[in-house]
Design an enzyme around this catalytic site. Structure first.
Site, PDB file in Angstrom:
ATOM      1  N   ASP A 175       5.890   3.804  -8.229  1.00 44.34           N
ATOM      2  CA  ASP A 175       6.590   5.026  -7.433  1.00 44.34           C
ATOM      3  C   ASP A 175       6.783   6.306  -8.314  1.00 44.34           C
ATOM      4  OD1 ASP A 175       7.114   3.374  -5.263  1.00 44.34           O
ATOM      5  OD2 ASP A 175       8.802   2.425  -6.271  1.00 44.34           O
ATOM      6  N   GLY A 215       4.505   8.777  -8.425  1.00 49.65           N
ATOM      7  CA  GLY A 215       4.200   9.900  -7.671  1.00 49.65           C
ATOM      8  C   GLY A 215       2.735   9.910  -8.008  1.00 49.65           C
ATOM      9  N   LYS A 216       2.122   8.921  -7.915  1.00 47.19           N
ATOM     10  CA  LYS A 216       0.478   8.897  -8.113  1.00 47.19           C
ATOM     11  C   LYS A 216      -0.117   9.678  -6.851  1.00 47.19           C
ATOM     12  CE  LYS A 216       0.483   4.163  -8.651  1.00 47.19           C
ATOM     13  NZ  LYS A 216       1.990   4.042  -8.931  1.00 47.19           N
ATOM     14  N   LYS A 222       0.488  12.174  -5.207  1.00 47.57           N
ATOM     15  CA  LYS A 222       0.379  13.688  -5.271  1.00 47.57           C
ATOM     16  C   LYS A 222      -0.880  14.145  -6.212  1.00 47.57           C
ATOM     17  CE  LYS A 222       2.629  17.604  -6.335  1.00 47.57           C
ATOM     18  NZ  LYS A 222       3.859  18.330  -6.629  1.00 47.57           N
ATOM     19  N   GLY A 237       2.712   2.133  -2.026  1.00 50.01           N
ATOM     20  CA  GLY A 237       3.302   3.364  -1.158  1.00 50.01           C
ATOM     21  C   GLY A 237       2.797   4.656  -1.883  1.00 50.01           C
ATOM     22  N   HIS A 238       1.947   5.181  -1.208  1.00 50.68           N
ATOM     23  CA  HIS A 238       1.261   6.441  -1.815  1.00 50.68           C
ATOM     24  C   HIS A 238       1.878   7.569  -1.185  1.00 50.68           C
ATOM     25  CE1 HIS A 238      -1.767   4.817  -5.014  1.00 50.68           C
ATOM     26  NE2 HIS A 238      -0.475   4.473  -5.124  1.00 50.68           N
ATOM     27  N   GLN A 258       0.930   0.083  -7.718  1.00 49.74           N
ATOM     28  CA  GLN A 258       2.157  -0.208  -8.294  1.00 49.74           C
ATOM     29  C   GLN A 258       2.161   0.588  -9.911  1.00 49.74           C
ATOM     30  OE1 GLN A 258      -0.076  -3.014  -6.640  1.00 49.74           O
ATOM     31  NE2 GLN A 258       1.421  -2.334  -5.365  1.00 49.74           N
ATOM     32  N   THR A 307       4.193  -7.722  -9.707  1.00 48.56           N
ATOM     33  CA  THR A 307       3.273  -8.131  -8.588  1.00 48.56           C
ATOM     34  C   THR A 307       2.192  -9.180  -9.128  1.00 48.56           C
ATOM     35  OG1 THR A 307       2.204  -6.936  -6.700  1.00 48.56           O
ATOM     36  CG2 THR A 307       1.773  -6.042  -9.071  1.00 48.56           C
ATOM     37  N   GLY A 314       7.727  19.946  -7.605  1.00 43.77           N
ATOM     38  CA  GLY A 314       8.270  19.757  -6.290  1.00 43.77           C
ATOM     39  C   GLY A 314       7.561  18.784  -5.528  1.00 43.77           C
TER      40      GLY A 314
HETATM   41  P1  IMP Z   1       4.647  -7.658  -4.054  1.00 42.89           P
HETATM   42  O1  IMP Z   1       3.640  -6.915  -4.811  1.00 42.89           O
HETATM   43  O2  IMP Z   1       5.092  -7.506  -2.768  1.00 42.89           O
HETATM   44  O3  IMP Z   1       4.401  -9.068  -4.579  1.00 42.89           O
HETATM   45  O4  IMP Z   1       6.359  -7.459  -5.190  1.00 42.89           O
HETATM   46  C1  IMP Z   1       6.511  -7.691  -6.538  1.00 42.89           C
HETATM   47  C2  IMP Z   1       7.439  -6.842  -6.822  1.00 42.89           C
HETATM   48  O5  IMP Z   1       6.551  -5.442  -7.261  1.00 42.89           O
HETATM   49  C3  IMP Z   1       8.630  -6.483  -6.132  1.00 42.89           C
HETATM   50  O6  IMP Z   1       9.698  -5.957  -7.036  1.00 42.89           O
HETATM   51  C4  IMP Z   1       8.199  -5.132  -5.394  1.00 42.89           C
HETATM   52  O7  IMP Z   1       9.360  -4.277  -5.008  1.00 42.89           O
HETATM   53  C5  IMP Z   1       7.264  -4.366  -6.518  1.00 42.89           C
HETATM   54  N1  IMP Z   1       6.365  -3.669  -5.953  1.00 42.89           N
HETATM   55  C6  IMP Z   1       5.256  -3.842  -5.194  1.00 42.89           C
HETATM   56  N2  IMP Z   1       4.609  -2.827  -4.914  1.00 42.89           N
HETATM   57  C7  IMP Z   1       5.176  -1.547  -5.399  1.00 42.89           C
HETATM   58  C8  IMP Z   1       4.910  -0.440  -5.277  1.00 42.89           C
HETATM   59  O8  IMP Z   1       3.985   0.215  -4.812  1.00 42.89           O
HETATM   60  N3  IMP Z   1       6.038   0.410  -6.002  1.00 42.89           N
HETATM   61  C9  IMP Z   1       6.887  -0.061  -6.703  1.00 42.89           C
HETATM   62  N4  IMP Z   1       7.293  -1.336  -6.544  1.00 42.89           N
HETATM   63  C10 IMP Z   1       6.372  -2.282  -5.847  1.00 42.89           C
END
Ligand code: IMP
Length: 440
Positions: free
Chosen positions: A13, A15-16, A18, A40-41, A224, A239, A415
């Site tokens: 998270d 901000g990749k 953008k 989540g981009h 991630q 992850t 921004g």
């Molecule tokens: P998983 O990727 O669903 O197995 O989750 C493992 C951990 O990685 C958890 O703490 C999630 O909240 C975190 N996580 C997975 N994807 C993201 C991401 O895109 N951004 C931030 N945290 C993530």
């Protein structure tokens, strides 16, 4: 040859989305190498917010080819749902513009169910995963039960593999009081999904090697963040994939020599979703203010992100293990409403000062961060577009960050909009060569 790796240097998270969107004009291909629809981009297009979870965010540029590598775990349902959402926003994606590796793993209906059982069994020690089946799908890959995208095109093989998987998994479901799953409906659904997916399926390693050989440039898009990497992150609160630089080679079938530069995306404070150690976490009003102002809610799960001060120990570690050439700093403007800004430069553990990021989570849980404090800069940098207009106080903060991280900062996001960016062209020339001329 110019192929840039763009990855997050914290817990995701950063901000990749953008930054990839900004860099895309300098590249022909955008390739993802790990993760799944847990990412989540967030990108803003003509004022509209778009969140991409599986498809590389380069897809918003109609002339770019986007690639999903073998290192990913693919939910076909999530793939088509995202294509539908893109279509609704006027982004039409033809198969030749989006390629999926034959060897990527497929997330099956039993994976999220197994994940729920595993998370519940951990009780207090739950990871706080996204519950999308990511971890169990990678477990099956390592255990060699996995179903790969190419298998979806071979009904006999697919049937055999689903049967073999369910023979074991149904025993687990029953033991935990869940209904067993039937082979036939899954086979039918995934065979149909395979047919629908077939125009997108390709040998990604061959494709990318040929493209690179012919002079095309690839942007490798990390999902991630480095501290969520299975090996190098805050294990076990990570992850299940290789988010760090090594993942590019294994996740796309390329050689380390194919990566010519690394850009680290770094947020001016720290956030984390899910459980796990977080030395600089703020549980006070300052943390709440950062969360509010930075809109720190998970793009994938909607969960509130934990917020804290900038942690230079963690980011310096991420820069080292990934060979980060240049940093893109995001969201520093979020800090402007605070009365003071802090950044951690070392940890104290049992009376000793440590500057290297410890690998044991129980140490990270007990360290005391040592902070340097900065005054809030005199003028707002929000939506600034010119390096020369940055206030002296902010430049002091930047210099300190560069010295402490031993890495140059080449870009500042000021921004949420595409245009809210200031960058040093000469720094980008060093990692992109002539391709830096293609940046807006
Ligand atoms: P998983 O990727 O669903 O197995 O989750 C493992 C951990 O990685 C958890 O703490 C999630 O909240 C975190 N996580 C997975 N994807 C993201 C991401 O895109 N951004 C931030 N945290 C993530």
């Amino acid at each position: 040859m110019t192929n840039l790796l763009v990855l997050g240097t914290q817990w995701g998270d950063e901000g990749k989305g953008k930054i990839v969107d900004f860099l895309a004009p300098a590249f022909d291909i955008v390739a993802r190498y790990q993760g799944g629809h847990n990412a989540g981009h967030t990108v803003y297009l003509r004022g509209k917010k778009i969140v991409l979870h599986l498809i590389p965010s380069g897809i918003l540029h109609p002339d770019k080819i986007c690639v999903i590598g073998n290192g990913l775990v693919v939910s076909p349902q999530a793939f088509f749902k995202e294509l539908e959402e893109l279509k609704a926003l006027g982004v039409e994606v033809k198969p030749g513009r989006l390629l999926v590796s034959r060897s990527a793993q497929v997330i099956m209906p039993y994976h999220p169910l197994l994940e729920k059982i595993a998370e519940q069994s951990r009780g207090q020690k739950m990871i706080g995963t996204t519950c999308r089946g990511i971890g169990p799908c990678y477990e099956d890959k390592a255990a060699r039960w996995g179903i790969r995208v190419g298998d979806l095109l071979e009904p006999e093989i697919l049937k055999e593999k689903i049967e073999a998987s369910l023979a074991i998994k149904n025993k687990i479901f029953e033991a935990f009081g869940n209904q067993p799953l039937q082979v036939e409906p899954i086979l039918e659904e995934y065979q149909a999904l395979g047919e629908k997916l077939s125009p997108y399926i390709t040998d990604v390693s061959v494709f990318l090697s040929q493209q690179i050989k012919s002079g095309q440039s690839v942007l490798f898009e990390g999902a991630q963040g480095a501290l969520l990497d299975l090996d190098h992150g805050t294990y076990p609160y990570v992850t299940s994939s290789s988010c760090t630089a090594g993942g590019v080679c294994t996740g796309l079938g390329l050689s380390p020599r194919d990566i010519t530069g690394v850009l680290g995306i770094t947020k001016a404070y720290t956030t984390r979703v899910g459980s796990g150690p977080f030395p600089t976490e703020l549980k006070d009003e300052a943390g709440a203010l950062i969360a509010r102002k930075g809109d720190e809610f998970g793009a994938t799960t909607g969960r509130a992100r934990r917020c804290g001060w900038f942690d230079a120990v963690a980011v310096r570690y991420a820069c080292r293990i990934n060979g980060v050439d240049l940093i893109a700093l995001t969201k520093p403007d979020v800090l402007e409403e605070l009365t003071e800004i802090k950044a951690c430069y070392a940890y104290r553990y049992k009376g000793t000062l440590i500057r290297d990021f410890p690998s044991e989570p129980w140490i990270l849980e007990r360290v005391e961060p040592e902070y340097r404090s900065f005054p809030v800069w005199s003028r707002s940098i929000h939506r600034q577009k010119d390096w020369a207009s940055l206030p002296a106080g902010f430049l002091d903060y930047l210099n300190w960050l560069e010295d402490t991280l031993e890495t140059r900062i080449g870009l500042i996001s000021t921004g949420v909009d595409r245009e809210d960016i200031i960058y040093r062209r000469e720094e980008f020339q060093k990692i992109l060569g002539q391709r830096a001329e293609l940046l807006a």
